[in-house]
Design a protein around this motif. Sequence first.
Motif, PDB file in Angstrom:
ATOM      1  N   GLY A 295       0.823  -1.198   0.000  1.00 11.96           N
ATOM      2  CA  GLY A 295       0.000   0.000   0.000  1.00 11.96           C
ATOM      3  C   GLY A 295       0.855   1.244   0.000  1.00 11.96           C
ATOM      4  N   ALA A 296       2.120   1.103  -0.391  1.00  7.52           N
ATOM      5  CA  ALA A 296       3.086   2.201  -0.281  1.00  7.52           C
ATOM      6  C   ALA A 296       2.983   2.747   1.150  1.00  7.52           C
ATOM      7  N   CYS A 297       2.953   4.050   1.321  1.00  4.33           N
ATOM      8  CA  CYS A 297       2.986   4.609   2.673  1.00  4.33           C
ATOM      9  C   CYS A 297       1.652   4.493   3.406  1.00  4.33           C
ATOM     10  N   SER A 298       0.651   3.890   2.778  1.00  2.00           N
ATOM     11  CA  SER A 298      -0.611   3.628   3.486  1.00  2.00           C
ATOM     12  C   SER A 298      -0.563   2.283   4.217  1.00  2.00           C
ATOM     13  N   THR A 299       0.571   1.623   4.185  1.00  2.00           N
ATOM     14  CA  THR A 299       0.660   0.236   4.654  1.00  2.00           C
ATOM     15  C   THR A 299       0.213   0.042   6.099  1.00  2.00           C
ATOM     16  N   MET A 300       0.605   0.956   6.998  1.00  2.00           N
ATOM     17  CA  MET A 300       0.251   0.742   8.408  1.00  2.00           C
ATOM     18  C   MET A 300      -1.257   0.700   8.582  1.00  2.00           C
ATOM     19  N   ALA A 301      -1.981   1.575   7.887  1.00  2.00           N
ATOM     20  CA  ALA A 301      -3.444   1.562   8.001  1.00  2.00           C
ATOM     21  C   ALA A 301      -4.038   0.348   7.287  1.00  2.00           C
ATOM     22  N   GLU A 302      -3.414  -0.063   6.191  1.00  2.00           N
ATOM     23  CA  GLU A 302      -3.939  -1.231   5.467  1.00  2.00           C
ATOM     24  C   GLU A 302      -3.781  -2.503   6.298  1.00  2.00           C
ATOM     25  N   THR A 303      -2.622  -2.679   6.930  1.00  2.00           N
ATOM     26  CA  THR A 303      -2.420  -3.897   7.725  1.00  2.00           C
ATOM     27  C   THR A 303      -3.349  -3.914   8.941  1.00  2.00           C
ATOM     28  N   ILE A 304      -3.547  -2.753   9.562  1.00  2.00           N
ATOM     29  CA  ILE A 304      -4.457  -2.699  10.712  1.00  2.00           C
ATOM     30  C   ILE A 304      -5.898  -2.955  10.258  1.00  2.00           C
ATOM     31  N   SER A 305      -6.266  -2.430   9.097  1.00  2.00           N
ATOM     32  CA  SER A 305      -7.620  -2.649   8.573  1.00  2.00           C
ATOM     33  C   SER A 305      -7.883  -4.136   8.367  1.00  2.00           C
ATOM     34  N   LEU A 306      -7.023  -4.782   7.609  1.00  2.00           N
ATOM     35  CA  LEU A 306      -7.229  -6.205   7.316  1.00  2.00           C
ATOM     36  C   LEU A 306      -7.118  -7.044   8.585  1.00  2.00           C
ATOM     37  N   GLY A 307      -6.153  -6.714   9.434  1.00  2.00           N
ATOM     38  CA  GLY A 307      -5.979  -7.467  10.673  1.00  2.00           C
ATOM     39  C   GLY A 307      -7.199  -7.380  11.574  1.00  2.00           C
ATOM     40  N   SER A 308      -7.772  -6.187  11.677  1.00  2.00           N
ATOM     41  CA  SER A 308      -8.962  -6.014  12.522  1.00  2.00           C
ATOM     42  C   SER A 308     -10.128  -6.830  11.982  1.00  2.00           C
ATOM     43  N   MET A 309     -10.272  -6.857  10.666  1.00  2.00           N
ATOM     44  CA  MET A 309     -11.372  -7.614  10.078  1.00  2.00           C
ATOM     45  C   MET A 309     -11.156  -9.120  10.249  1.00  2.00           C
ATOM     46  N   LEU A 310      -9.915  -9.568  10.181  1.00  2.00           N
ATOM     47  CA  LEU A 310      -9.654 -10.999  10.407  1.00  2.00           C
ATOM     48  C   LEU A 310     -10.018 -11.404  11.834  1.00  2.00           C
ATOM     49  N   ILE A 311      -9.768 -10.515  12.787  1.00  2.00           N
ATOM     50  CA  ILE A 311     -10.115 -10.823  14.182  1.00  2.00           C
ATOM     51  C   ILE A 311     -11.628 -10.753  14.377  1.00  2.00           C
ATOM     52  N   ASP A 312     -12.235  -9.663  13.943  1.00  2.00           N
ATOM     53  CA  ASP A 312     -13.679  -9.519  14.110  1.00  2.00           C
ATOM     54  C   ASP A 312     -14.425 -10.636  13.382  1.00  2.00           C
ATOM     55  N   GLY A 313     -13.879 -11.079  12.257  1.00  2.00           N
ATOM     56  CA  GLY A 313     -14.524 -12.142  11.479  1.00  2.00           C
ATOM     57  C   GLY A 313     -14.368 -13.527  12.087  1.00  2.00           C
ATOM     58  N   GLY A 314     -13.604 -13.626  13.173  1.00  2.49           N
ATOM     59  CA  GLY A 314     -13.463 -14.913  13.853  1.00  2.49           C
ATOM     60  C   GLY A 314     -12.347 -15.791  13.316  1.00  2.49           C
ATOM     61  N   PHE A 315     -11.480 -15.215  12.488  1.00  3.93           N
ATOM     62  CA  PHE A 315     -10.409 -16.016  11.900  1.00  3.93           C
ATOM     63  C   PHE A 315      -9.120 -15.956  12.704  1.00  3.93           C
ATOM     64  N   ALA A 316      -9.046 -15.011  13.632  1.00  4.41           N
ATOM     65  CA  ALA A 316      -7.805 -14.843  14.385  1.00  4.41           C
ATOM     66  C   ALA A 316      -8.118 -14.281  15.757  1.00  4.41           C
ATOM     67  N   GLU A 317      -7.241 -14.610  16.701  1.00  9.52           N
ATOM     68  CA  GLU A 317      -7.337 -14.008  18.022  1.00  9.52           C
ATOM     69  C   GLU A 317      -6.332 -12.863  18.121  1.00  9.52           C
ATOM     70  N   ASN A 318      -5.137 -13.084  17.599  1.00  7.92           N
ATOM     71  CA  ASN A 318      -4.086 -12.064  17.643  1.00  7.92           C
ATOM     72  C   ASN A 318      -3.455 -11.901  16.260  1.00  7.92           C
ATOM     73  N   VAL A 319      -3.268 -10.668  15.867  1.00  9.06           N
ATOM     74  CA  VAL A 319      -2.653 -10.370  14.570  1.00  9.06           C
ATOM     75  C   VAL A 319      -1.568  -9.323  14.777  1.00  9.06           C
ATOM     76  N   ALA A 320      -0.429  -9.514  14.126  1.00  8.49           N
ATOM     77  CA  ALA A 320       0.618  -8.489  14.141  1.00  8.49           C
ATOM     78  C   ALA A 320       0.563  -7.692  12.844  1.00  8.49           C
ATOM     79  N   ALA A 321       0.773  -6.378  12.951  1.00  2.24           N
ATOM     80  CA  ALA A 321       0.816  -5.501  11.783  1.00  2.24           C
ATOM     81  C   ALA A 321       2.086  -4.677  11.881  1.00  2.24           C
ATOM     82  N   VAL A 322       2.868  -4.659  10.812  1.00  2.00           N
ATOM     83  CA  VAL A 322       4.167  -3.995  10.886  1.00  2.00           C
ATOM     84  C   VAL A 322       4.552  -3.431   9.525  1.00  2.00           C
ATOM     85  N   THR A 323       5.293  -2.351   9.544  1.00  2.13           N
ATOM     86  CA  THR A 323       5.864  -1.815   8.315  1.00  2.13           C
ATOM     87  C   THR A 323       7.117  -1.020   8.655  1.00  2.13           C
ATOM     88  N   SER A 324       7.828  -0.578   7.624  1.00  2.34           N
ATOM     89  CA  SER A 324       9.088   0.126   7.828  1.00  2.34           C
ATOM     90  C   SER A 324       9.444   0.956   6.606  1.00  2.34           C
TER      91      SER A 324
END
Lengths: 342, 342
Positions: free
Chosen positions: A109-138
């Motif tokens: 997502g170029a420099c939007s990556t931190m928000a993109e990873t948090i977006s997808l990670g939150s949906m994976l948790i809310d959707g019941g697919f994960a309990e814990n998700v890590a999101a990282v960029t640099s």
Amino acid sequence: MNKRLGNQTVKILNPVSIISAANVAGKKEGEGPLAMYFDKILSDAAWGEETWEKTESKMQNFAVTNAISRANLKNSDINYILAGDLLNQCISSSFALRDLNIPFFGVYGACSTMAETISLGSMLIDGGFAENVAAVTSSHFCTAERQYRQPLEYGGQRTPNAQWTVTGSGAVILSGSGDGPYITHITTGEIVDMGIKDANNMGAAMAPAAAETLKAHFVETGRQPSYYDLILTGDLGILGKSIMIDLMGDYGYDLRDNYDDCGCLIFDAESQDTHAGGSGCGCSAVTLTGYVMSLISQGKLKNVLFMATGALLSPTSTLQGESIPSIAHAVAISSSREDSGL
Amino acid sequence: MNKRLGNQTVKILNPVSIISAANVAGKKEGEGPLAMYFDKILSDAAWGEETWEKTESKMQNFAVTNAISRANLKNSDINYILAGDLLNQCISSSFALRDLNIPFFGVYGACSTMAETISLGSMLIDGGFAENVAAVTSSHFCTAERQYRQPLEYGGQRTPNAQWTVTGSGAVILSGSGDGPYITHITTGEIVDMGIKDANNMGAAMAPAAAETLKAHFVETGRQPSYYDLILTGDLGILGKSIMIDLMGDYGYDLRDNYDDCGCLIFDAESQDTHAGGSGCGCSAVTLTGYVMSLISQGKLKNVLFMATGALLSPTSTLQGESIPSIAHAVAISSSREDSGL
């Protein structure tokens, strides 16, 4: 589908918390206004590595392993890791994370990556697919500069609108168990391309994408700017921030009171000679994981809209005369579930 | 969290169907064994564009817009589009999709992209965040060759283990309403790096990642290879396929009856001089959207495990002496909900 509030916005119905955060920043960033919010400040650009690319991977590994241990979790407790970066083929991420043994989704997502990873990670948790998700960029000034612009040794002049790629990495652990701060809404950007072709003026290229996402967020949630203690874009920089305020003013939203940009906060443009301000995936990542998380935990911020912005160009597309497609993803963060409207 | 079957596998509980698919392939691919399964075959590498990068974007735009119209949907009916490709900064995707006005998540999974986009898209639908999701990827021999290897004009020799990047793009529309074929399980890969450094031998680098994902899939679902009519990796090629069969044999799973690789199916290696076979994001994308979808609709395949494989290297990491981190994501597809165990 009561989670969908509109074309771009969904509501997170099950609680998703940011249970820990960690970051590392470069020397120049450690001399800037946000220095006190960094977990580690490097003393040089190499951090003991042979190449800057390896340094960037080491930073990302540092951020995510520290975030995991701060959450009192083990690697095996993390169901997915979402990561991406600016380097060709996202090698900062793949080399940083190759020894973690965590199911991996790479994003770009170029420099939007931190928000993109948090977006997808939150949906994976809310959707019941994960309990814990890590999101990282640099990002790393030296890897970005030589890939996108010139060899550092060339000593090229910088234009007044140019931004300074932040050396830094930030990680968060999202969890379905935790007591906040909560991810409450996600507004996902569409690609916006207003025809700007100057790769040294990314803020101007990205501001319209940020404005479209922010307008969609307000319309679809029914919120006004005043709902938030802080609305924070990723790396529009000084010029892009002022365009953003103008564009939102045209849409009838006054951002003058509670809006800022990570690229403006991270450097003192005058004394640090950073021209239009900071940029890069790491810019919003270290500002979120440092400054924002710290002020939330101190109770100084309650409701924050974090909106990282990305310019989806490449040196090849620029050489071929193309304009700059841009995107912005927004994540609403609230310190209490009450305020989050859940 | 009854959706989680194990560390890497989740079960899709709400029905998610592939309601349409579309593709476009290059001239050489159109002379190969899968020609009859392509919606459009290009007559040259440029397709009327000034640069091959623009051609690749045009192909991706063609595939996704055709998949949307085949599903009798409009762009505004698609809640998210997930896309990525091999080019630096994924410009094939961002330029292909910039006019669609669909919320966009860019991914980077190298040649595992088609399985990654379907994985995330299926979870977004099952999680209640979307009704319809588009997933698309592409590759182009000429853009990949000059970015990863040599200028085409250079006429470099190819090693016997080298693969041939497929010119092609494939898209699917996933939907919560539909009557199959259904996405039933998703096994997400961890990054595996066995230390192979030969960037002309990607099949050998990726086979261990594919074997780890496939073993996890069998262990966590309790299924045996015989459950599937077809187990299909993305682009291990002729050498990688044989390594894969050996590795799985060591794990106690016999793949000799019902396993194949898109890179082996797409070209006639002998008559088409493609050495170890096809590769690239487009290789698995056109094989899935053409061959697999067609045989499922004809009733010739019922249960398919689609496992796209990615080598997460870059020319920079290779020049810096690094090995090749690899990944494989598996998606279980079933023509009926009964067989899917739902």
